[in-house]
Design a protein around this motif. Structure first.
Motif, PDB file in Angstrom:
ATOM      1  N   LEU A  93       0.799  -1.210   0.145  1.00 15.14           N
ATOM      2  CA  LEU A  93      -0.175  -0.040  -0.114  1.00 15.14           C
ATOM      3  C   LEU A  93       0.948   1.550   0.215  1.00 15.14           C
ATOM      4  CD1 LEU A  93      -2.848  -1.158   2.362  1.00 15.14           C
ATOM      5  CD2 LEU A  93      -2.581  -1.562   0.616  1.00 15.14           C
ATOM      6  N   LYS A  94       0.856   2.184  -1.242  1.00 16.15           N
ATOM      7  CA  LYS A  94       1.646   3.605  -0.615  1.00 16.15           C
ATOM      8  C   LYS A  94       0.097   4.323  -0.727  1.00 16.15           C
ATOM      9  CE  LYS A  94       4.914   1.948  -3.603  1.00 16.15           C
ATOM     10  NZ  LYS A  94       5.381   2.151  -4.892  1.00 16.15           N
ATOM     11  N   GLY A  95       0.555   5.235   0.595  1.00 19.35           N
ATOM     12  CA  GLY A  95      -0.699   5.916   1.037  1.00 19.35           C
ATOM     13  C   GLY A  95      -0.825   7.308   0.215  1.00 19.35           C
ATOM     14  N   VAL A 100      -3.230   5.415   5.710  1.00 14.46           N
ATOM     15  CA  VAL A 100      -3.273   3.908   5.346  1.00 14.46           C
ATOM     16  C   VAL A 100      -4.007   3.531   6.803  1.00 14.46           C
ATOM     17  CG1 VAL A 100      -2.544   2.208   4.940  1.00 14.46           C
ATOM     18  CG2 VAL A 100      -1.575   4.472   3.460  1.00 14.46           C
ATOM     19  N   VAL A 102      -5.604  -0.286   8.315  1.00 19.89           N
ATOM     20  CA  VAL A 102      -5.365  -1.477   7.917  1.00 19.89           C
ATOM     21  C   VAL A 102      -6.186  -2.613   9.289  1.00 19.89           C
ATOM     22  CG1 VAL A 102      -3.963  -3.702   6.951  1.00 19.89           C
ATOM     23  CG2 VAL A 102      -3.302  -1.534   6.931  1.00 19.89           C
ATOM     24  N   GLU A 140      -2.182   1.945  -4.549  1.00 21.68           N
ATOM     25  CA  GLU A 140      -2.120   3.462  -4.289  1.00 21.68           C
ATOM     26  C   GLU A 140      -2.530   4.224  -4.561  1.00 21.68           C
ATOM     27  OE1 GLU A 140       2.059   5.639  -6.568  1.00 21.68           O
ATOM     28  OE2 GLU A 140       1.189   3.366  -7.313  1.00 21.68           O
ATOM     29  N   ALA A 198       3.769  -0.756   3.751  1.00 23.24           N
ATOM     30  CA  ALA A 198       2.808  -0.366   3.788  1.00 23.24           C
ATOM     31  C   ALA A 198       4.078   1.241   4.130  1.00 23.24           C
ATOM     32  CB  ALA A 198       1.916   0.245   5.067  1.00 23.24           C
ATOM     33  N   ILE A 205      -0.427   5.613   9.518  1.00 23.61           N
ATOM     34  CA  ILE A 205       0.146   4.307   9.420  1.00 23.61           C
ATOM     35  C   ILE A 205      -0.372   3.902  10.536  1.00 23.61           C
ATOM     36  CG2 ILE A 205       0.541   1.767   8.760  1.00 23.61           C
ATOM     37  CD1 ILE A 205       3.148   3.206   6.485  1.00 23.61           C
ATOM     38  N   GLY A 217       6.874  -0.886   7.215  1.00 25.67           N
ATOM     39  CA  GLY A 217       5.894   0.458   7.546  1.00 25.67           C
ATOM     40  C   GLY A 217       6.799   1.569   7.305  1.00 25.67           C
TER      41      GLY A 217
END
Length: 399
Positions: A93-95, A100, A102, A140, A198, A205, A217
């Motif tokens: 995941l690229k926020g 972000v 989870v 993303e 992430a 995050i 992370g």
């Protein structure tokens, strides 16, 4: 068209604009109606003077040609939801600027939800993209092609001329009601997911209640918060954000930040390496096997059941309190103070050295010994402690 019908249409048309600007425009229109009525004008005459609402809206957005007044693009994707039944070996995941989040999935499926409840400008700048490749899910949040990230979240200046008066609004012309301004990427992953990676720039995050083999992370200015998560290998890194872990289980952990803090509470970690430049390191409760804490100007505080630990700081203080399970500890600071507390130990061998400070050693009810340096042994000497300070004081208390 009556006055009430006209004003209702105006309110509806202004709903996509910021509350501050809505109120300014509505107040001007109401005032114009009041003045016209005092002069004996009819509602139709006043409406004619006010003009077409759509023309006014078009003037408001004339600096953004890509925003068509009849079909405004910002409604395209303020929110997206996806569900996947496939079995993935990793989620990446690229926020970007998004938060972000989870969490565990309740039905063993991968759920992805993208929300952009920020202003219109933000919705136009960012988009959510995803793909699957070799058993890996990629999600993303990124800038749309051609957008300039140097203008992100800096606000807008909107000028509108109404009835000969110019209204200026900063940063509010494109907000949705002025509330809930956020971009979030919420991902729920099924049990047994091996890896999670992430990363964000300015977002946070937040990860909770997961069981993973590997967790990575990365954040620039946002925080990383981990709660109730068990993982074999974890690597977390921030520039200015904090790293917070609570109620976790970690086999191997590497946490580093430049100016942020590292905080861990009620967490069991077998092997850990914690590094900051100017931030503080705090480990409270839980059990630690072998840990190493290093900071340049920050403080280090440990209150855990530890076996082996090494703590070093340049100008910060070190405060450690542990139990008789400790086998070896090395605590070093250049100009800070060191406080070391040991409970229920069968013995200790303490080697202390300070240049300009004082060293004080106390073993249970025995007399305290004060010296610049020396090695002191009590009981069976099972716990080996080495403490050094340049200009700070050293205080060892064993009870």
């Amino acid at each position: 068209m009556t006055k009430s019908e006209y004003m209702e249409k105006l309110r509806e048309r202004l709903e996509t604009f910021g509350r501050e600007l809505q109120e300014e425009i509505l107040e001007d229109y109401i005032q114009h109606f009041a003045e016209g009525e005092k002069q004996g004008k009819s509602e139709e005459e006043i409406i004619g003077e006010l003009g077409n609402i759509e023309d006014m809206v078009q003037e408001m957005i004339q600096d953004r040609p890509e925003m068509d007044a009849a079909n405004i693009r910002w409604e395209e994707e303020p929110e997206k939801k996806f569900t996947y039944s496939e079995e993935f070996k990793e989620v990446v995941l690229k926020g970007c600027v998004a938060d972000v989040i989870v969490e565990p999935s309740e039905d063993q499926k991968l759920h992805v939800e993208y929300k952009n409840n920020k202003n219109i400008s933000s919705q136009l700048k960012y988009e959510f993209c995803q793909r699957q490749e070799n058993g890996v899910y990629y999600g993303e949040v990124k800038l749309r092609e051609g957008e300039d990230d140097s203008q992100v979240d800096k606000g807008e200046l909107i000028k509108i001329k109404l009835f000969g008066r110019t209204i200026i609004s900063y940063g509010n012309a494109s907000n949705f009601g002025g509330e809930n301004h956020s971009i979030t990427l919420i991902v729920k992953i099924p049990k047994g997911m091996p890896k999670l990676n992430a990363s964000v720039t300015s977002g946070d995050i937040r990860i909770s209640e997961l069981e993973l083999e590997e967790l990575k992370g990365t954040s620039a200015s946002g925080n990383i918060n981990i709660a109730g998560t068990a993982t074999e290998v974890v690597s977390l890194q921030t520039a200015s954000g904090d790293i917070n872990i609570v109620d976790g289980k970690i086999q191997h952990g590497k946490l580093s930040t430049a100016s942020g803090n590292v905080n861990m509470s009620n967490t069991n970690i077998q092997f850990g390496k914690f590094t900051t430049a100017s931030g503080n390191i705090s480990l409270k409760e839980g059990n630690c096997g072998e840990v190493k804490c290093t900071t340049a100007s920050g403080n280090i505080q440990m209150k855990t059941n530890s076996e082996n630990c090494e703590c070093g700081t340049a100008s910060g203080n070190i405060k450690m309190k542990t139990t008789g399970g400790l086998k070896q500890a090395t605590l070093t600071t250049a100009s800070g103070n060191v406080q070391f507390g040991l409970e229920d130990a069968t013995g200790v061998e303490a080697a202390v050295k300070t240049i300009s400070g004082n060293a004080k050693v106390s073993w249970k009810d025995e007399t305290k010994i004060t010296a610049k340096k020396g090695t002191f042994r009590y009981g069976d000497g099972a716990c080996k402690v080495t403490i050094k300070s340049g200009s700070g004081n050293i205080n060892i208390q064993c009870v």
